[in-house]
Structure formats: structure tokens, C-alpha cells
Design a protein around this motif. Structure first.
Motif, PDB file in Angstrom:
ATOM      1  N   LEU A  31       3.036   1.539   1.979  1.00  0.00           N
ATOM      2  CA  LEU A  31       1.952   0.593   2.250  1.00  0.00           C
ATOM      3  C   LEU A  31       0.858   0.767   1.195  1.00  0.00           C
ATOM      4  O   LEU A  31       0.576   1.891   0.780  1.00  0.00           O
ATOM      5  N   CYS A  32       0.242  -0.334   0.776  1.00  0.00           N
ATOM      6  CA  CYS A  32      -0.831  -0.242  -0.226  1.00  0.00           C
ATOM      7  C   CYS A  32      -1.962   0.638   0.324  1.00  0.00           C
ATOM      8  O   CYS A  32      -2.215   0.653   1.536  1.00  0.00           O
TER       9      CYS A  32
ATOM     10  N   CYS B 139      -4.514  -0.665   3.144  1.00  0.00           N
ATOM     11  CA  CYS B 139      -3.870  -1.662   4.009  1.00  0.00           C
ATOM     12  C   CYS B 139      -4.227  -1.410   5.475  1.00  0.00           C
ATOM     13  O   CYS B 139      -4.217  -0.262   5.942  1.00  0.00           O
TER      14      CYS B 139
ATOM     15  N   HIS C 114      -2.471  -1.967   8.081  1.00  0.00           N
ATOM     16  CA  HIS C 114      -1.366  -1.378   8.866  1.00  0.00           C
ATOM     17  C   HIS C 114      -1.475   0.150   8.876  1.00  0.00           C
ATOM     18  O   HIS C 114      -1.074   0.805   9.835  1.00  0.00           O
TER      19      HIS C 114
ATOM     20  N   CYS D 233       5.639  -5.806   6.139  1.00  0.00           N
ATOM     21  CA  CYS D 233       5.120  -4.623   5.432  1.00  0.00           C
ATOM     22  C   CYS D 233       5.007  -3.431   6.370  1.00  0.00           C
ATOM     23  O   CYS D 233       5.257  -2.283   5.993  1.00  0.00           O
TER      24      CYS D 233
ATOM     25  N   ASN E 170      -2.545  -9.606   9.526  1.00  0.00           N
ATOM     26  CA  ASN E 170      -3.177  -9.574   8.201  1.00  0.00           C
ATOM     27  C   ASN E 170      -3.334 -10.982   7.642  1.00  0.00           C
ATOM     28  O   ASN E 170      -3.543 -11.180   6.459  1.00  0.00           O
TER      29      ASN E 170
ATOM     30  N   ALA F  91       2.871 -11.175   4.277  1.00  0.00           N
ATOM     31  CA  ALA F  91       2.631 -10.345   3.087  1.00  0.00           C
ATOM     32  C   ALA F  91       3.916  -9.903   2.409  1.00  0.00           C
ATOM     33  O   ALA F  91       4.017  -9.917   1.180  1.00  0.00           O
TER      34      ALA F  91
ATOM     35  N   CYS G 150      -4.754  -8.950   4.555  1.00  0.00           N
ATOM     36  CA  CYS G 150      -4.000  -8.173   3.558  1.00  0.00           C
ATOM     37  C   CYS G 150      -4.844  -8.054   2.289  1.00  0.00           C
ATOM     38  O   CYS G 150      -5.363  -9.057   1.787  1.00  0.00           O
ATOM     39  N   ILE G 151      -4.996  -6.831   1.787  1.00  0.00           N
ATOM     40  CA  ILE G 151      -5.897  -6.668   0.640  1.00  0.00           C
ATOM     41  C   ILE G 151      -5.329  -7.327  -0.624  1.00  0.00           C
ATOM     42  O   ILE G 151      -6.078  -7.665  -1.529  1.00  0.00           O
ATOM     43  N   GLN G 152      -4.034  -7.543  -0.656  1.00  0.00           N
ATOM     44  CA  GLN G 152      -3.451  -8.197  -1.839  1.00  0.00           C
ATOM     45  C   GLN G 152      -3.803  -9.688  -1.861  1.00  0.00           C
ATOM     46  O   GLN G 152      -4.175 -10.228  -2.913  1.00  0.00           O
TER      47      GLN G 152
HETATM   48  S1  SF4 Z   1       0.843  -6.278   0.658  1.00  0.00           S
HETATM   49 FE1  SF4 Z   1      -0.804  -6.404   2.146  1.00  0.00          FE
HETATM   50  S2  SF4 Z   1       0.138  -6.021   4.156  1.00  0.00           S
HETATM   51 FE2  SF4 Z   1       1.582  -5.350   2.580  1.00  0.00          FE
HETATM   52  S3  SF4 Z   1       1.188  -3.186   2.314  1.00  0.00           S
HETATM   53 FE3  SF4 Z   1      -0.052  -4.231   0.783  1.00  0.00          FE
HETATM   54  S4  SF4 Z   1      -2.041  -4.585   1.792  1.00  0.00           S
HETATM   55 FE4  SF4 Z   1      -0.563  -4.053   3.385  1.00  0.00          FE
END
Ligand code: SF4
Ligand code: TPP
Length: 530
Positions: free
Chosen positions: A353-354, A357, A359, A386, A456, A460, A522-524
């Protein structure tokens, strides 16, 4: 000449657009996602007619049915999914071969041999055979374009949906494509037979008889298809049947031409006459196919003339996993190219996981609470997204991941068996894909489960596509019948950790269905928006 580089996924999108498509319907899933995204991108750039539908569907079944509805209305539609998505769409898909179509309908199923990002490596060609409809399998990006471009006409000519089967390596590699002249979209036109789409038993029996009668014509089309080519070779000790992308792998072993006769297959049902010809002219057959031994099994069944058939079933090729030029070359007796050993400094990097994140915060809180239960019997049933990475270190938090939606229903089944506490973790997109009905089952029996919908606000895992329930999850849960006081929302952030722990504990103590919604984008996707 209009020539440009395309991924096979993009080539399919472009071919369908050039072929007069009025709508694309899909749920994201690797390696099919880029087909729909390409149409969306072209639309955003103003290069595609505004009226062409390209929004994401809630799941593959709704996508399949909506595309069938567009076909009913006489227009050309495409539906796209990853291979396991075809399981979700299977009811509609199989029955669409009984109704037949009105406007041309192409079903794209993207298989993932070797399971690069999937739960299994099932082969969609079996579904094509099951439905008894034409199946196209491109060897190149150009064929992917051509098959999408011409597939609507094949569908309209035969009266049946056409299944276009691709594999990951083709979907995600690029090659130059020559485009063809733009066709106009079909006009709205209702089916000539008002009973065609009404599958009452009397109509269904009549339609099924028609489908059976059509089989000979479909086989004849395959015999004459440009995608099925018999390429003669002088050395008759071996005949090679090469399906889809494997034809390229074969040619890598023989850059100056293959000495053996080759039957290149790109259209099914199998061209029986051509199969019999290659079997009759050679001492043995080698079947190259990426996925299951579909053709190999069929050949063994219907040739039965004592011609040895080699392939995945007799160990000439590995039974599982994708083929590649090295594996094919080895099966043909070539030495594998020497490659340098991997340096010891190269470390495996498991996915994770980022950092940051949401999660992560959810699993940290869950793990702390679960550790307090005696017997170590608390279980978290997860879903696909994710958050499935919660299976890996440092979290090791989940006990299952089977198919989309299975978290809630498996938690309920385990609770029915007496497992307490049983938790489900599911993402917002997966919840709207196939979690809602499972929640309804749980509510109907007031099952003692705690469902965590880790929201999120995006899909994602497949790259951040829109999620169809964004902004409506509490309302959906209320509508399904979850008691409003047991629908709890928090923002999964370190500063809220104590509140998170308290809410999870309170809901685990409740002897009924509760839903907890940790909500943070989601941070992305957030980064991309910024
Ligand atoms: S892409 Fe988004 S939801 Fe998936 S691990 Fe990264 S931050 Fe979390
Ligand atoms: C039937 C099926 N369709 C599509 C996929 C591909 N897929 C895997 S996870 C996922 C959705 C993930 O979204 P979400 O549940 O919101 O979780 P997130 O990744 O955003 O955390 C998709 C579309 C799949 N595995 N199975």
C-alpha cells in the motif's frame, strides 16, 4: 496512409470507433481497462462524437446487458472486461447468444495467462464455445484493430455477438496500426421479430434451434476467414497450429520462415477442414495456444486418426502460465538464449500500500482490536482492491480474497457457522460492483457481521476510474436496510486513531449488521487532481 502506434487495447477502441460503434460499456479490469479509457480520452479531446457512450458501468453484467440493449435498438455496441468479468456477465452473455443481436455487438474479454494481476488464468475461448458464437483472437495489434473494425459486420451478418479474446502481452504492447475509412453509426432500428429478445421457453427453444442451425455457417466463415491461414512448409514431420499471439512467438524462432506447415488460427469455431488438412499432411501436430489447451483438447477429440497431438497436455509445453518465444523455441528443440544471472543486489520488491494510504490506517486499527480477542478466532474476510494488500506484511490482516463481493457473503457464512467476530473489508467500487446484494442477505437475517467499506472515492487498483457509488454509500446501506445508527463514518488518519478504535469496538460489540465507512480519497487520485 493513417498510421500510428497503438496498444492492442487502444487499437480495439480505435477499430470499434472507426467501425461505427455507438457505445462502449465496461467495468475496469486489467488488462482490458485501456480500451474504454482510450475512447474516454478521445472524447475528452473532442475527437469522438459526443453522443458515443463511454461511461463506466457498475459491473460487467450491467455493462453486458446495457450493450445488448443498445444492440436491441439497432446500434453497434462494444462491451469490455477482464476474463473474470465474463463470469460476472455470464448469465447475460450466454443468453445473448440465444436472443442473438440486432445492431452489431462485440464482447471483448481480456485474458491474463500467468495471472499477472488476476485470481485465475481462465480462458475465455471456452465461453465462446459454450455460447456457440464466433470468437476472434488477434495475433497482432493490426489484427486487433481489424477485428474490432470488422467485428460489428460479422456480428450483424451472423446475427450473433462476437467474442474478441485478447491476452495481457498483446493488450499491453504497442505496434503501428493502419486505420481504415470511418464507417457511419447505425440508425435506430428495432428488431424485425418482436419475440426475438423475449426468452420465454417457447421462444427460447426456437432461438436455440436457430443457434444450432447456424453452427455450420459459422464454421464455414472460419474456413474462409483471413484470420485462419494455412502456410505450407516443406518439412512434414510436424504441423503447427498457432493460435492468436503464439504465431508471433513461433515466428521469432524462424525469422526466415517456418520449415513446417503452420495453421495460424484467429477465428473460431475451428476450421475443421483446415485442421484435417494439416493433420492429414503431417506426422504429428504441435498446438501453441496462450491459455488453456482448448484447441489441443478439441483436436484430440475430433481428429482421432492416430495423429499425435503435442502441446500443454502431454508436457511438450508447460500446462500453466503464458507462453513466450523462449518456451515455444524450447518446445521446437532450440537452445534457450544465454542470459546473465540476476545480480544479488537486485532485491524482490513485493507490492505494498502507498505510504499515506487510508487503507493502512484502517488495518492498523483493525489489527490492534483483533489482537484483543481470545482464541485468535476473529477473522477479516477481504475483497479485491488495493486493500487486498492487507494480506501482506506488515499487516497480515486478512483471511480471504476470492472474487468481487465475496467479503460480505463469506463473513456472513462464517458468522452463520458461529465464527465471531466476522468482519468484511470491501472497497467502494467493489461494494457497488457486487457487495450490495450480499449486504441485503446479511440484513435480511440480521447476521452478526461488521462490514468495513473502505471508501477512497475511486477504483484505485485499476488506475483510479470513477466509482459508481461515490457520494451515495450511506444512502445505499440505509436503503438496503442497515440500521442508520449502525452506519458509522470516520476519516482514517493518525489524528483520528482513538475515534477509529472506539467506533470499530462499538460495532463489533453489536449483535447485528453494522457498516463502518472509513472515508479518505486515494492519495494517488488526489495528487493527480492537484
Ligand atoms: S493507489 Fe490509492 S488506494 Fe491504492 S494503495 Fe495507493 S493510496 Fe492506497
Ligand atoms: C470481476 C472482476 N472485475 C474486475 C476486476 C479488477 N479489479 C480488481 S479490484 C477492482 C476494484 C477496486 O476498487 P475498490 O474496491 O474501490 O478498491 P480500491 O482499489 O480503490 O482500494 C477491480 C476493478 C476483478 N478482479 N474482478
Amino acid at each position: 496512409m493513417n498510421k500510428a502506434l497503438y496498444l492492442a487495447d487502444e487499437a480495439i477502441a480505435q477499430g470499434a470507433l472507426d467501425g461505427g460503434m455507438s457505445g462502449i460499456y465496461a467495468y475496469p479490469g486489467t488488462p482490458s481497462t485501456e480500451i474504454t479509457e482510450f475512447v474516454q480520452q478521445l472524447k475528452a479531446m473532442g475527437e469522438v462524437n459526443e453522443s458515443i457512450h463511454s461511461k463506466w458501468s457498475a459491473n460487467e453484467k450491467t455493462a453486458m446487458e446495457t450493450a445488448l440493449g443498445m444492440s436491441y435498438a439497432g446500434k453497434r455496441a462494444m462491451v469490455c472486461m477482464k476474463h473474470v468479468g465474463l463470469n460476472v456477465a455470464a448469465d447475460a452473455f450466454i443468453n445473448s447468444s440465444i436472443t442473438g443481436i440486432n445492431g452489431g455487438l462485440i464482447v471483448v474479454s481480456a485474458d491474463d495467462p500467468s495471472m499477472h494481476s488476476s485470481q485465475n488464468e481462465q480462458d475465455s475461448r471456452f465461453y465462446g464455445k459454450f455460447a456457440m458464437i464466433p470468437v476472434l483472437e488477434p495475433a497482432t495489434q493490426q489484427e486487433a484493430y481489424d477485428m474490432a473494425y470488422e467485428g460489428f459486420e460479422l456480428s450483424e451478418q451472423t446475427g450473433y455477438p462476437v467474442l474478441l479474446r485478447i491476452v495481457t502481452r498483446l493488450a499491453h504492447s504497442r505496434s503501428a496500426i493502419v486505420r481504415k475509412a470511418q464507417k457511419t453509426e447505425n440508425e435506430l432500428k428495432l428488431p424485425a421479430d418482436p419475440r426475438q429478445f423475449i426468452l420465454l421457453p417457447a421462444n427460447a427453444r426456437r432461438q436455440y434451434a436457430k443457434l444450432l442451425d447456424a453452427q455450420a455457417a459459422l464454421e464455414k466463415l472460419s474456413e474462409n476467414s483471413v484470420y485462419n491461414q494455412y502456410i505450407d512448409g516443406k518439412d512434414k514431420r510436424l504441423g503447427i497450429v498457432a493460435c492468436g499471439i503464439t504465431y508471433n512467438y513461433l515466428m521469432e524462432s524462424y525469422p526466415d520462415g517456418c520449415p513446417f506447415p503452420v495453421l495460424k488460427i484467429g477465428q473460431y469455431p475451428l476450421p475443421r477442414r483446415q485442421m484435417e488438412k494439416i493433420a492429414g499432411e503431417t506426422d504429428a501436430l504441435l498446438v501453441l495456444e496462450d491459455g488453456y489447451p482448448v484447441v489441443e483438447e478439441m483436436l484430440k477429440g475430433y481428429l482421432s486418426k492416430g495423429v499425435p497431438v503435442k502441446g500443454r497436455l502431454d508436457g511438450t509445453l508447460p500446462r500453466a502460465g503464458e507462453l513466450n518465444p523462449d518456451i515455444v523455441g524450447k518446445a521446437l528443440g532450440f537452445d534457450l538464449p544465454q542470459t546473465a544471472p540476476i545480480s544479488e543486489t537486485v532485491q524482490m520488491r513485493p507490492p505494498s500500500l502507498c505510504q499515506g494510504c487510508g487503507h493502512r490506517d484502517v488495518y492498523e486499527a483493525l489489527n490492534e482490536i483483533i489482537a484483543t480477542y481470545p482464541n485468535g478466532r476473529a477473522r477479516v474476510f477481504s475483497d479485491i482492491g488495493c486493500y487486498t494488500l492487507g494480506a501482506l506484511a506488515p499487516f497480515n490482516a486478512i483471511s480471504s480474497c476470492v472474487d468481487m463481493g465475496a467479503s460480505i457473503t463469506m463473513a456472513k457464512g462464517a458468522a452463520d457457522a458461529g465464527l465471531v467476530p466476522a468482519l468484511a473489508v470491501i472497497g467502494d467500487s467493489t461494494f457497488s460492483h457486487s457487495g450490495i446484494t450480499g449486504l441485503l442477505d446479511a440484513v435480511n437475517e440480521n447476521a452478526p457481521i461488521t462490514v468495513i467499506i473502505s471508501d477512497n472515492e475511486t477504483t484505485a487498483m485499476t488506475g483510479g476510474q470513477d466509482s459508481s457509488a461515490t457520494g451515495r454509500i450511506e444512502a445505499i446501506c440505509k436503503g438496503v436496510g442497515v440500521q442508520p445508527e449502525h452506519i458509522r463514518v470516520f476519516v482514517p488518519l493518525k489524528k483520528n486513531y482513538d475515534e477509529m478504535l472506539q467506533i470499530i469496538r462499538e460495532e463489533l460489540d453489536y449483535n447485528g449488521v453494522s457498516v463502518i465507512i472509513p472515508r479518505r480519497e486515494c492519495i494517488q487520485t488526489l495528487k493527480r487532481k492537484k
